[in-house]
Design a protein around this motif. Structure first.
Motif, PDB file in Angstrom:
ATOM      1  N   THR A  87       0.819  -1.216   0.000  1.00 17.54           N
ATOM      2  CA  THR A  87       0.000   0.000   0.000  1.00 17.54           C
ATOM      3  C   THR A  87       0.851   1.263   0.000  1.00 17.54           C
ATOM      4  O   THR A  87       0.324   2.360  -0.199  1.00 17.54           O
ATOM      5  CB  THR A  87      -0.964   0.032   1.214  1.00 17.54           C
ATOM      6  OG1 THR A  87      -0.192   0.118   2.417  1.00 17.54           O
ATOM      7  CG2 THR A  87      -1.859  -1.202   1.230  1.00 17.54           C
ATOM      8  N   LEU A  88       2.158   1.095   0.240  1.00 21.46           N
ATOM      9  CA  LEU A  88       3.054   2.252   0.222  1.00 21.46           C
ATOM     10  C   LEU A  88       3.195   2.762  -1.211  1.00 21.46           C
ATOM     11  O   LEU A  88       3.339   1.985  -2.140  1.00 21.46           O
ATOM     12  CB  LEU A  88       4.435   1.889   0.772  1.00 21.46           C
ATOM     13  CG  LEU A  88       4.519   1.444   2.221  1.00 21.46           C
ATOM     14  CD1 LEU A  88       5.941   1.018   2.554  1.00 21.46           C
ATOM     15  CD2 LEU A  88       4.069   2.558   3.142  1.00 21.46           C
ATOM     16  N   SER A  89       3.144   4.046  -1.370  1.00 19.59           N
ATOM     17  CA  SER A  89       3.319   4.631  -2.698  1.00 19.59           C
ATOM     18  C   SER A  89       4.186   5.862  -2.563  1.00 19.59           C
ATOM     19  O   SER A  89       3.908   6.725  -1.740  1.00 19.59           O
ATOM     20  CB  SER A  89       1.957   5.007  -3.278  1.00 19.59           C
ATOM     21  OG  SER A  89       2.119   5.528  -4.572  1.00 19.59           O
ATOM     22  N   PRO A  90       5.256   5.941  -3.311  1.00 19.77           N
ATOM     23  CA  PRO A  90       5.770   5.004  -4.300  1.00 19.77           C
ATOM     24  C   PRO A  90       6.381   3.785  -3.612  1.00 19.77           C
ATOM     25  O   PRO A  90       6.587   3.782  -2.403  1.00 19.77           O
ATOM     26  CB  PRO A  90       6.838   5.823  -5.026  1.00 19.77           C
ATOM     27  CG  PRO A  90       7.336   6.780  -4.010  1.00 19.77           C
ATOM     28  CD  PRO A  90       6.138   7.118  -3.157  1.00 19.77           C
ATOM     29  N   PRO A  91       6.719   2.747  -4.409  1.00 17.90           N
ATOM     30  CA  PRO A  91       7.262   1.524  -3.806  1.00 17.90           C
ATOM     31  C   PRO A  91       8.610   1.720  -3.134  1.00 17.90           C
ATOM     32  O   PRO A  91       8.990   0.945  -2.272  1.00 17.90           O
ATOM     33  CB  PRO A  91       7.378   0.553  -4.975  1.00 17.90           C
ATOM     34  CG  PRO A  91       7.228   1.369  -6.206  1.00 17.90           C
ATOM     35  CD  PRO A  91       6.529   2.632  -5.845  1.00 17.90           C
ATOM     36  N   TRP A  92       9.350   2.742  -3.524  1.00 20.69           N
ATOM     37  CA  TRP A  92      10.599   3.098  -2.862  1.00 20.69           C
ATOM     38  C   TRP A  92      11.039   4.458  -3.346  1.00 20.69           C
ATOM     39  O   TRP A  92      10.442   5.038  -4.245  1.00 20.69           O
ATOM     40  CB  TRP A  92      11.702   2.074  -3.042  1.00 20.69           C
ATOM     41  CG  TRP A  92      12.064   1.681  -4.451  1.00 20.69           C
ATOM     42  CD1 TRP A  92      11.983   2.452  -5.583  1.00 20.69           C
ATOM     43  CD2 TRP A  92      12.570   0.429  -4.877  1.00 20.69           C
ATOM     44  NE1 TRP A  92      12.416   1.743  -6.663  1.00 20.69           N
ATOM     45  CE2 TRP A  92      12.780   0.495  -6.263  1.00 20.69           C
ATOM     46  CE3 TRP A  92      12.889  -0.748  -4.219  1.00 20.69           C
ATOM     47  CZ2 TRP A  92      13.277  -0.571  -6.998  1.00 20.69           C
ATOM     48  CZ3 TRP A  92      13.376  -1.798  -4.957  1.00 20.69           C
ATOM     49  CH2 TRP A  92      13.567  -1.711  -6.321  1.00 20.69           C
ATOM     50  N   GLU A  93      12.085   4.976  -2.737  1.00 23.34           N
ATOM     51  CA  GLU A  93      12.582   6.312  -3.082  1.00 23.34           C
ATOM     52  C   GLU A  93      13.932   6.215  -3.775  1.00 23.34           C
ATOM     53  O   GLU A  93      14.758   7.110  -3.652  1.00 23.34           O
ATOM     54  CB  GLU A  93      12.660   7.179  -1.830  1.00 23.34           C
ATOM     55  CG  GLU A  93      11.301   7.456  -1.232  1.00 23.34           C
ATOM     56  CD  GLU A  93      11.358   8.332  -0.003  1.00 23.34           C
ATOM     57  OE1 GLU A  93      12.417   8.393   0.659  1.00 23.34           O
ATOM     58  OE2 GLU A  93      10.339   8.957   0.305  1.00 23.34           O
TER      59      GLU A  93
END
Length: 165
Positions: A87-93
């Motif tokens: 559910t985290l957006s974006p999937p990474w930084e």
């Protein structure tokens, strides 16, 4: 990219600090991820691109040299502990960064990174007249450009996008 090791540091056994591990997409913040991850390797086995591997610490890592993350979500779906949260957006930084070894920066025509980038986030000046430039807003940090670079001049690093005020 770390600083070169000095003779003094080598003689006294000091090495440059290791870069932070690149965790799978949708990983929680490092401390929460490390405490929730059971090191079961379910995410590693679920990755169809085979770009996740167990690191020396037993925790899964993303290896951009091995290929591109397509953000399919299979790793997060396989994680039963919540260490990966889709559910985290974006999937990474993560964002691509171009280093000094970029061939066009030295007058050599190369556009490998631009040609493989699925987001069209990389621009290479024509005729080898400068280093490749990454558009951080378009870059997903998938890593497609990392393994294809003939001089290993591209790396991924944590770079959160700045929210315009």
């Amino acid at each position: 990219m770390s600083a070169p090791l000095t003779r003094r540091a080598l003689l006294f056994g000091r090495t440059a600090p290791a870069a932070p591990a690149l965790r799978p997409p949708w990983a929680l913040a490092e401390a929460a991820f490390a405490s929730r991850c059971t090191r079961c390797d379910a995410c590693v086995r679920a990755c169809p691109e085979q770009v996740l591997a167990r690191g020396p610490d037993g925790l899964p890592r993303f290896d951009a040299v091995a290929g591109e993350c397509t953000f399919c979500g299979d790793c997060a779906a396989a994680c039963a502990t919540g260490a990966l949260d889709a559910t985290l957006s974006p999937p990474w930084e993560l964002r691509a960064r171009v280093g000094d070894g970029c061939l066009p920066a030295h007058g050599v025509v190369c556009a490998s990174c631009r040609e493989i980038c699925p987001e069209s986030a990389i621009r290479v000046p024509p005729g080898g007249r400068g280093a490749a430039v990454v558009d951080a807003e378009r870059c997903s940090g998938c890593g497609a450009c990392v393994g294809i670079c003939p001089t290993a001049a591209i790396a991924l690093s944590h770079a959160p996008l700045e929210v315009p005020a």
